[in-house]
Design an enzyme around this catalytic site. Sequence first.
Site, PDB file in Angstrom:
ATOM      1  N   HIS A  17       0.833  -1.201   0.000  1.00 41.85           N
ATOM      2  CA  HIS A  17       0.000   0.000   0.000  1.00 41.85           C
ATOM      3  C   HIS A  17       0.873   1.258   0.000  1.00 41.85           C
ATOM      4  CE1 HIS A  17       1.177   0.589   4.134  1.00 41.85           C
ATOM      5  NE2 HIS A  17       0.947  -0.694   4.341  1.00 41.85           N
ATOM      6  N   GLY A  18       0.287   2.378  -0.385  1.00 41.83           N
ATOM      7  CA  GLY A  18       0.998   3.659  -0.402  1.00 41.83           C
ATOM      8  C   GLY A  18       1.150   4.238   1.001  1.00 41.83           C
TER       9      GLY A  18
END
Length: 487
Positions: free
Chosen positions: A89-90
Amino acid sequence: MLCGPCRLLRASVAPTAALAAALLSSLARCSLQEPKDQVASALSPYFGTKTRYEDVNPGLLSDPEAPQRDPELLEGSCTPVQLVALIRHGTRYPTAKQIRKLRQLHGLLQARGPGDDRPGNASDRGLGAALADWPLWYADWMDGQLVEKGRQDMRQLALRLASLFPALFSRENYSRLRLITSSKHRCVDSGAAFLRGLWEHYHPGLSPPDVSDMECGPPSINDKLMRFFDHCKKFLTEVERNATALYHVEAFKTGPEMQNILKKVAAVLQVPVNNLNADLIQVAFFTCSFDLAIRGVKSPWCDIFDIDDAKVLEYLNDLKQYWKRGYGYTINSRSSCTLFQDIFQHLDKAVEEKQRSQPVSSPIVLQFGHAETLLPLLSLMGYFKDKEPLTAYNYEEQIHRKFRSGHIVPYASNLIFVLYHCENAKTPQEEFQVQILLNEKVLPLAHSQETVSLYEDLKNHYKDILQSCQTSEECELPKVNSTSDEL
Ligand SMILES: *[C@@H]1O[C@H](CO)[C@@H](O)[C@H](O)[C@H]1NC(C)=O
Ligand SMILES: *[C@@H]1O[C@H](CO)[C@@H](O)[C@H](O)[C@H]1NC(C)=O
Ligand SMILES: *[C@@H]1O[C@H](CO)[C@@H](O)[C@H](O)[C@H]1NC(C)=O
Ligand SMILES: *[C@@H]1O[C@H](CO)[C@@H](O)[C@H](O)[C@H]1NC(C)=O
């Protein structure tokens, strides 16, 4: 940073209405894309799993949407037929636990009475006071969720990959894209942001619709695959819930390197050293990284530390990853066998379809997970293994270690398998070849150090994992002796 269209607007004289509209829309895009910061901290290289993706790929600082084509990527007679990507994920908010600790530290600073500002060092007194006044932006609801910057990380990654592999990411193939994600919000949201990036790739200049309207079925949540560590009994018992499994992490926290930092920080902040501990120091360091990654500001929390401190705190973070997700215990990586096999099932299927001259049913497979998903898998594959284990006692010897989580799994890190079909192959084995990319750079293969492998050779190298590693057996707890059954 200046981005092209903005400069154009400033230079333009009397634009026509149509041009003005176009410029306005690119201006809107510009302000969105424009990184909030060009702030870099000297401490950035040491943020471990809280490292910004662009700090590992500095080419992205000037243009985060320009594909970073690794010259080692195959082209010419070999065409990509499938891409299987594991994506962390970012950028995310701190977890509730981290926020609680930060609040505790902040409270400690605010509680310093004027009497604590002993005369002597005016500059030091300033920092403690500055931090007491520095607002805490973080609230409990944020608990590890994806931030706006994290959506940009994903959107930009999508745009770069789509430019790098235009045929795979063609509109026609989009309908055959498969997306699998961990159930955590930050991963589901990362998948959605990635798809929005693709939408923009297909419709430049238009703003994307809701993900639900993006003609790509709902993401399929699969925690057994993407959070295998939560489903492995042996890992949970022997590592995750075992108070002594992270012995080296605890020992390092009270060891001489950390004690020096504790004493220094206590003096700088003018708080009693007994009120501080390694966890609070670490959260101060993380807050420096969060303020930079999330808000794009260089916060006074960074001023507490110099580079030598940062290296020690990076090691503390790496020690934990090493013992909990890496080579520290065999079960850490063995628990990811199913995910590894899943990747090869996709590749096998594509090879079979291609051999039968059928279209590849899943040219793109995207799997969204965590640093905790990627590290065990990379360890299973034999990457970033140091000769000696990372321990509480060999900090100096490990200064040049391979296992540096900040270089391996920053936010938005990605491990990509690209399967190629090659024309003019002399043997059927040479028809299918593979490259592995880590964070958009070709990762030399563990068995050959080459940048490309025949698919058969790769499978052969990982034969043991592909054939003899069954998560159900690996994750089973050692049997308690019950001979009575057998009698
Ligand atoms: C779709 O992907 C395949 C690879 O699996 C590729 O050969 C094909 O050219 C792509 N389709 C289009 C229209 O680009
Ligand atoms: C004040 O702090 C600075 C920076 O930490 C240090 O270099 C200096 O020696 C200190 N001065 C006194 C009087 O303690
Ligand atoms: C906990 O970890 C230690 C150190 O690796 C190990 O000796 C012990 O057997 C583990 N305990 C359990 C319950 O697995
Ligand atoms: C476990 O089983 C073995 C033989 O199956 C036996 O020799 C041993 O004594 C048993 N141990 C315990 C603790 O019951």
